[in-house]
Each structure stands twice: as structure tokens, then as C-alpha cells.
Design an enzyme around this catalytic site. Structure first.
Site, PDB file in Angstrom:
ATOM      1  N   ASP A 122       0.733  -1.066  -0.122  1.00 45.50           N
ATOM      2  CA  ASP A 122      -0.021   0.069   0.048  1.00 45.50           C
ATOM      3  C   ASP A 122       1.001   1.235  -0.101  1.00 45.50           C
ATOM      4  O   ASP A 122       2.193   1.173   0.064  1.00 45.50           O
ATOM      5  CB  ASP A 122      -1.052  -0.223   1.003  1.00 45.50           C
ATOM      6  CG  ASP A 122      -0.638  -0.477   2.455  1.00 45.50           C
ATOM      7  OD1 ASP A 122      -1.408  -1.342   2.990  1.00 45.50           O
ATOM      8  OD2 ASP A 122       0.473  -0.036   2.937  1.00 45.50           O
TER       9      ASP A 122
ATOM     10  N   GLY B 204       2.928  -0.698   5.927  1.00 42.71           N
ATOM     11  CA  GLY B 204       3.758   0.181   6.504  1.00 42.71           C
ATOM     12  C   GLY B 204       3.766  -0.194   7.959  1.00 42.71           C
ATOM     13  O   GLY B 204       2.734  -0.673   8.397  1.00 42.71           O
ATOM     14  N   GLY B 205       4.788   0.175   8.765  1.00 45.04           N
ATOM     15  CA  GLY B 205       4.798  -0.094  10.199  1.00 45.04           C
ATOM     16  C   GLY B 205       4.761  -1.675  10.446  1.00 45.04           C
ATOM     17  O   GLY B 205       5.376  -2.376  10.121  1.00 45.04           O
ATOM     18  N   ASP B 206       3.906  -1.896  11.444  1.00 46.57           N
ATOM     19  CA  ASP B 206       3.648  -3.202  11.799  1.00 46.57           C
ATOM     20  C   ASP B 206       2.121  -3.644  11.528  1.00 46.57           C
ATOM     21  O   ASP B 206       1.339  -2.811  11.510  1.00 46.57           O
ATOM     22  CB  ASP B 206       3.643  -3.176  13.459  1.00 46.57           C
ATOM     23  CG  ASP B 206       3.370  -4.696  13.956  1.00 46.57           C
ATOM     24  OD1 ASP B 206       4.374  -5.333  14.004  1.00 46.57           O
ATOM     25  OD2 ASP B 206       2.140  -5.068  14.118  1.00 46.57           O
TER      26      ASP B 206
ATOM     27  N   MET C 100      -2.717   8.542  12.224  1.00 45.58           N
ATOM     28  CA  MET C 100      -3.385   9.254  11.281  1.00 45.58           C
ATOM     29  C   MET C 100      -4.043  10.789  12.021  1.00 45.58           C
ATOM     30  O   MET C 100      -5.379  10.797  11.871  1.00 45.58           O
ATOM     31  CB  MET C 100      -4.622   8.241  10.941  1.00 45.58           C
ATOM     32  CG  MET C 100      -4.054   7.181  10.129  1.00 45.58           C
ATOM     33  SD  MET C 100      -5.527   5.883   9.709  1.00 45.58           S
ATOM     34  CE  MET C 100      -5.288   4.696  11.086  1.00 45.58           C
TER      35      MET C 100
ATOM     36  N   LYS D 277      -4.887   2.182  -0.189  1.00 43.16           N
ATOM     37  CA  LYS D 277      -5.352   2.760   1.344  1.00 43.16           C
ATOM     38  C   LYS D 277      -4.833   4.200   1.295  1.00 43.16           C
ATOM     39  O   LYS D 277      -4.384   3.981   2.469  1.00 43.16           O
ATOM     40  CB  LYS D 277      -4.739   1.671   2.057  1.00 43.16           C
ATOM     41  CG  LYS D 277      -5.321   0.491   2.286  1.00 43.16           C
ATOM     42  CD  LYS D 277      -6.351   0.465   3.389  1.00 43.16           C
ATOM     43  CE  LYS D 277      -6.567  -1.238   3.706  1.00 43.16           C
ATOM     44  NZ  LYS D 277      -5.536  -1.674   4.641  1.00 43.16           N
TER      45      LYS D 277
ATOM     46  N   ALA E 237       5.046   3.089  13.461  1.00 39.97           N
ATOM     47  CA  ALA E 237       5.291   4.585  13.131  1.00 39.97           C
ATOM     48  C   ALA E 237       5.491   5.098  14.488  1.00 39.97           C
ATOM     49  O   ALA E 237       6.711   5.853  14.595  1.00 39.97           O
ATOM     50  CB  ALA E 237       4.042   5.113  12.732  1.00 39.97           C
TER      51      ALA E 237
HETATM   52  N1  SAH Z   1       0.449  -0.091  10.819  1.00 39.07           N
HETATM   53  C1  SAH Z   1       1.149   1.070  10.804  1.00 39.07           C
HETATM   54  C2  SAH Z   1       0.054   2.154  11.036  1.00 39.07           C
HETATM   55  C3  SAH Z   1      -0.824   2.403   9.723  1.00 39.07           C
HETATM   56  S1  SAH Z   1      -1.891   3.757   9.806  1.00 39.07           S
HETATM   57  C4  SAH Z   1       2.332   1.275  11.760  1.00 39.07           C
HETATM   58  O1  SAH Z   1       2.343   0.290  12.366  1.00 39.07           O
HETATM   59  O2  SAH Z   1       2.851   2.208  11.754  1.00 39.07           O
HETATM   60  C5  SAH Z   1      -1.135   4.946   9.023  1.00 39.07           C
HETATM   61  C6  SAH Z   1      -0.742   5.992  10.048  1.00 39.07           C
HETATM   62  O3  SAH Z   1       0.729   5.626  10.488  1.00 39.07           O
HETATM   63  C7  SAH Z   1      -0.235   7.293   9.258  1.00 39.07           C
HETATM   64  O4  SAH Z   1      -1.381   8.180   9.232  1.00 39.07           O
HETATM   65  C8  SAH Z   1       0.736   7.977  10.265  1.00 39.07           C
HETATM   66  O5  SAH Z   1      -0.041   8.516  11.427  1.00 39.07           O
HETATM   67  C9  SAH Z   1       1.442   6.813  10.754  1.00 39.07           C
HETATM   68  N2  SAH Z   1       2.675   6.456  10.095  1.00 39.07           N
HETATM   69  C10 SAH Z   1       3.070   5.615   9.306  1.00 39.07           C
HETATM   70  N3  SAH Z   1       4.302   5.787   8.715  1.00 39.07           N
HETATM   71  C11 SAH Z   1       4.773   6.946   9.289  1.00 39.07           C
HETATM   72  C12 SAH Z   1       5.608   7.717   9.113  1.00 39.07           C
HETATM   73  N4  SAH Z   1       7.079   7.374   8.670  1.00 39.07           N
HETATM   74  N5  SAH Z   1       6.167   8.970   9.869  1.00 39.07           N
HETATM   75  C13 SAH Z   1       4.906   9.370  10.684  1.00 39.07           C
HETATM   76  N6  SAH Z   1       3.866   8.704  10.773  1.00 39.07           N
HETATM   77  C14 SAH Z   1       3.713   7.351  10.146  1.00 39.07           C
END
Ligand code: SAH
Length: 487
Positions: free
Chosen positions: A262, A315-317, A397, A284, A346
Site C-alpha cells: 500500500d 507500513g509499520g507493523d 492518522m 489505502k 510508526a
Molecule cells: N501499521 C502502521 C500504521 C498504519 S496507519 C504502523 O504500525 O505504523 C497510518 C498512519 O501511520 C499514518 O497516518 C501515520 O500517522 C502513521 N505513520 C506511518 N508511517 C509513518 C511515518 N513514516 N511517519 C509518521 N507517521 C507515520
């Protein structure tokens, strides 16, 4: 006439590579210091019965002697000490003793190694990557221990820790596979299919019970031509920086057939997927879903049933505001095997790269992760639980609803001057941080033109950034200077 086509191998290797079976065999180590202790440990791990000859022992060897794992002869070395030994190692700090050990061993034709002295050694000890029962040995023929170490760390990262479990599986089904495939070629093909296919993946992922069942099934059924089941990897891609991926994430990306990703996944991370892998954008972006969640779920099931290794890269976890749970529920319901690879979320990435510890003994004993996603213009959160002292609130978000979040926190009792930070594109060279207070931050962020993805951190810990900020990639470019204000 001599056959002129016979190629006589050139003696172009300095050593003959071999693995010795030392189980139960007597070995002698001369020397009682830490280097000797190292060698003793290596010998013991191969099952040798070790005798140490040294007037004194270091703490580690003393302990091994006390528990009876080791025989100690508290004396200076005499050539007769080696009689009966099948392997000898000299590791004293006295070159003369090491030399006499070497010549005594050579006279008795016992293989001998002298620590850090390949000229005196009849064998050298490789650097070993241990994936028991698999061992990968590296030798630079003594030329460069630094290079050997470097190669070793390269291989360590490339070969999954669970690789040895594949050998355990092969061992467990060795006899059964011989019965089922008496022909050696057929057997080889069977095992290639296991190791390179979904069963091997299951073992590496740690789902050994499914792997065992799958092998049993394959060995008991008639040869079948139906396509093997694929597998889905739900992978956390971290906050954006490629080198914050886990080794596991990198590995599964490198054997993927298909990658579904995504918009939070950066191109640099996508580049790390196997070159031949098909890449499918499933979107997404906020309010602009490229594929409805249900379609993503059924696409994953369809691809896996075609036998593909599907990497669902998020992204992230995947389990933190990533709908990972929903996606694998569908997989489970359709009996598609899956693995979840965690990623740096994040909040964790943003905290680290903005110099804001999410917890701190003096400022915050807890940290709450919430999403500031707007639904019908409002945000449904347990505000009284969030507006608490000595707590950090990380809001995902949080850009669009920033004003609402800050206002609600004040309304429910947090002081207006509670420090807050908005971190955009955390961990990337484009990272920007705006700090202020609950009162000032929404205005400052708007003026700075902050856009998603950005993470809001609220709490006293934000003050620590003044001292702890360390990341300034992008400072060399002509980027916006940081905007910062105190309430
Ligand atoms: N699963 C992801 C979150 C998904 S929701 C996780 O664990 O990080 C998407 C939100 O994650 C974004 O709106 C933002 O708030 C945050 N996010 C993801 N990557 C980011 C980054 N590099 N810097 C700041 N916020 C981030």
C-alpha cells in the site's frame, strides 16, 4: 599411451576441508587462559573428551573442571602428555611451549592447531556459522581473520536461524522418503520440492507441525500433479527507512512471487523485493482506497491457491492499525497458510528519530497508541482515559483531526501547555518535526503544511527532544527549517 585428456587437478588449495567426528574422542588443549577456553568450548561442542594441561586455569575453565566436564592436569606441558590424544590444540601465551606442543604432536602424527599460528598448525579452525545440525565453515587459509568475520556476518544475515530445522525435517523423514521414492532421482526431486516450496517455508516460519503434516500427506498419497498450496506473508515494512526492515521481512521479500503493497510502503523498500516478483498496488490512501479491503483479502486467497508466495507488505507493523488481523482471518477461513512478520510501528520509529522516548521514568509511565481517524467529522475515543498525567499519547492518522484531538485533550483536563509534536515522514530523509503545545500545535502544523503520514505525540516526554534530537538527515538539502515554538 597416456590419456592426454585426463586433467590432473592442480594443488591450488592450501587446505583440505573436512569435518571431524570427535564424539567421545580424547583431545588435549595446552593452555589455561581465555583463548584456550574458547578452543575447549569448540572441542566440547563437538563431543570430544577434553583434557587441559596448564599450571593454572582461568575462571571459565575452572568452572568446567569443577562440574566435571573437563579433565585438568595442573602442570607444565611435557611431550608425553599427548600420547593417546586424537586432536591437540596449543593455546598458551608462550611461543616456546606452543612450538614444543606442535612438534610433539607432529611426531605422534596427531592433528595439531596452534592458536594464531598457522605455520605451526597441521589444521586450522574455520569461522563457523552454526545452524545445527548444519555448519557453514569459512576459511581464508589464515590470510585474514577480519575478512572471515565479515563473510561470516554476511552469511549469518542471509541464512535464516531456523535453517537447521530443515535438516531436522529431512532427517525425520529420511527412511519414509526412501520407502516412498526408492529411486534416488525421484527422491531428490521430492526433497527439492519440500525445501524450495511451501513446506520449507512453513519450517522456516516456525510452523513445524503444519510442515510435518504436509510431508506426511505427500509421502502417503499417490503422486499428484495439483499445484502446491502457496503461502501469504503479512509483512511489516516499518516506518519507511529500508534498513529498519527486519531480516525476516527482507528474506521473505526476496523469495516472493507477488508483492501486494500500500501507499505507506516507500519505493526504496519495494525495490528490495525479488526482481521477478509481480508488484500490485492495493492502495489505502486516506479516503481513496485503491482496492476495497474485501477485494484485497480475496486476491490474497486466490494468489496463494495458485501456489504463489504472496507478500502482503504494509507500513509499520501489520497488527498496529494495519487491519492485519482482518486480512489473516480471511486467510485462516480459507485454509491458506500464513506468517506474520512484525515491523517497527510508526510511533516507535517516530519517537526514536525525533528524539522523543515514548516512556521515561520521570515523565511517562505508560504510552497509549490511538488512531485519530475522522468518522463523520468527529473522533470516537475514550478522551478521559487519554487526558491523563504521566502518560504519552501517540496518535496515528492524526493530521486531519489534529485540531479536534488537541482540543478534546484540553477539554478533558490536560493543560493547554502540554508539549506535543507532529512528526511527518518519520525516519526518512524528508522527516519534519513540528513541536509546540496542545494549544499551539494545530496552527503551527497548518502553517508548516504538514501532510500525512504524520504521527502526533502528546506528553511531557516531548520536552526531551530539546536534548535528545539526533536525526538531521536532509539538513544538507534546501529543506524547510524546523518550526518550533513553546506555548
Ligand atoms: N501499521 C502502521 C500504521 C498504519 S496507519 C504502523 O504500525 O505504523 C497510518 C498512519 O501511520 C499514518 O497516518 C501515520 O500517522 C502513521 N505513520 C506511518 N508511517 C509513518 C511515518 N513514516 N511517519 C509518521 N507517521 C507515520
Amino acid at each position: 599411451m597416456a590419456n592426454t585428456k585426463t586433467r590432473v587437478p592442480a594443488a591450488d588449495r592450501e587446505y583440505f576441508a573436512a569435518f571431524l567426528d570427535l564424539r567421545g574422542k580424547p583431545g588435549v588443549v595446552v593452555g589455561g587462559g581465555p583463548i584456550a577456553a574458547n578452543k575447549v568450548e569448540t572441542l566440547m561442542r563437538s563431543g570430544a573428551r577434553v583434557t587441559v594441561i596448564a599450571p593454572e586455569l582461568c575462571a571459565q575453565l575452572t568452572e568446567l573442571t569443577l562440574v566435571g566436564a573437563l579433565r585438568h592436569e595442573p602442570k607444565r606441558f611435557q611431550p608425553g602428555d599427548l600420547v593417546g590424544a586424537e586432536i591437540v590444540i596449543a593455546a598458551t601465551d608462550d611461543p616456546a611451549i606452543n612450538e614444543s606442543v606442535a612438534s610433539a604432536a607432529r611426531a605422534l602424527k596427531i592433528p595439531v592447531n596452534v592458536a594464531d599460528n598457522s605455520a605451526l598448525s597441521s589444521f586450522i579452525m574455520p569461522s563457523v556459522i552454526d545452524r545445527a545440525p548444519i555448519q557453514i565453515a569459512i576459511s581464508t587459509a589464515g590470510a585474514s581473520p577480519v575478512l572471515a568475520r565479515k563473510l561470516r556476518s554476511l552469511i549469518e544475515t542471509m541464512v535464516p536461524f531456523t535453517y537447521g530445522r530443515l535438516a531436522a525435517l529431512a532427517k525425520r523423514f529420511r527412511a519414509a522418503s526412501k520407502n516412498r521414492y526408492p529411486d534416488i532421482e525421484a527422491r531428490r526431486r521430492f526433497w527439492e520440492g519440500v525445501v524450495d516450496g511451501p513446506i520449507g517455508d512453513m519450517v522456516l516460519a516456525g510452523d513445524e507441525s503444519s510442515a510435518i503434516k504436509a510431508v506426511e500427506r505427500e509421502l502417503s498419497s499417490a503422486p499428484q500433479s495439483e499445484t502446491p498450496a502457496g503461502m501469504v506473508y503479512l509483512v511489516g515494512g516499518g516506518p519507511g527507512r529500508p534498513d529498519l526492515l527486519t531480516l525476516r521481512a527482507l528474506r521473505v521479500m526476496q523469495f516472493a512471487n507477488v508483492v501486494l503493497y500500500d501507499h505507506l510502503v516507500s519505493p526504496a523498500i519495494l525495490d528490495l523485493a525479488r526482481r521477478e516478483a509481480e508488484r500490485i498496488y492495493v492502495g489505502k490512501e486516506r479516503d481513496r482506497h485503491a482496492l476495497p479491503q474485501q477485494d484485497i483479502n480475496s486476491l490474497m486467497v486466490k494468489l496463494a491457491k495458485e501456489g504463489k508466495r504472496v507478500v502482503r507488505l504494509k507500513g509499520g507493523d501489520p497488527f498496529v492499525f494495519g487491519r492485519g488481523g482482518e486480512e489473516i482471518e480471511t486467510l485462516a477461513a480459507n485454509a491458506v497458510p500464513f506468517e506474520v512478520v512484525p515491523g517497527i510501528t510508526a510511533a516507535v520509529g517516530a519517537g526514536a528519530y525525533a528524539g522523543i522516548p515514548l516512556t521515561h521514568r520521570d515523565y511517562a509511565q505508560s504510552c497509549v497508541l490511538v488512531t485519530g481517524h475522522l468518522k463523520d467529522g468527529s473522533i470516537d475515543l475514550d478522551w478521559p482515559a487519554l487526558a491523563r498525567a504521566r502518560q504519552t499519547v501517540a496518535v496515528y492518522m492524526g493530521v486531519k483531526g489534529l485540531g479536534i484531538v488537541c482540543g478534546k485533550l484540553i477539554e478533558h483536563g490536560l493543560p493547554e501547555d502540554t508539549p506535543a509534536a507532529l512528526i511527518e515522514q518519520a525516519t526518512l530523509p524528508e522527516q519534519r518535526v513540528v513541536t509546540g503545545s496542545l494549544r499551539s500545535l494545530p496552527g503551527l502544523a497548518e502553517r508548516a503544511g504538514m501532510k500525512p503520514p504524520a504521527l502526533l505525540i502528546v506528553g511531557e516526554v516531548v520536552r526531551l527532544r530539546d536534548k535528545l534530537a539526533w536525526y538531521s538527515a536532509g539538513a544538507i538539502g534546501a529543506g524547510e527549517p524546523e518550526i518550533k515554538a513553546r506555548a
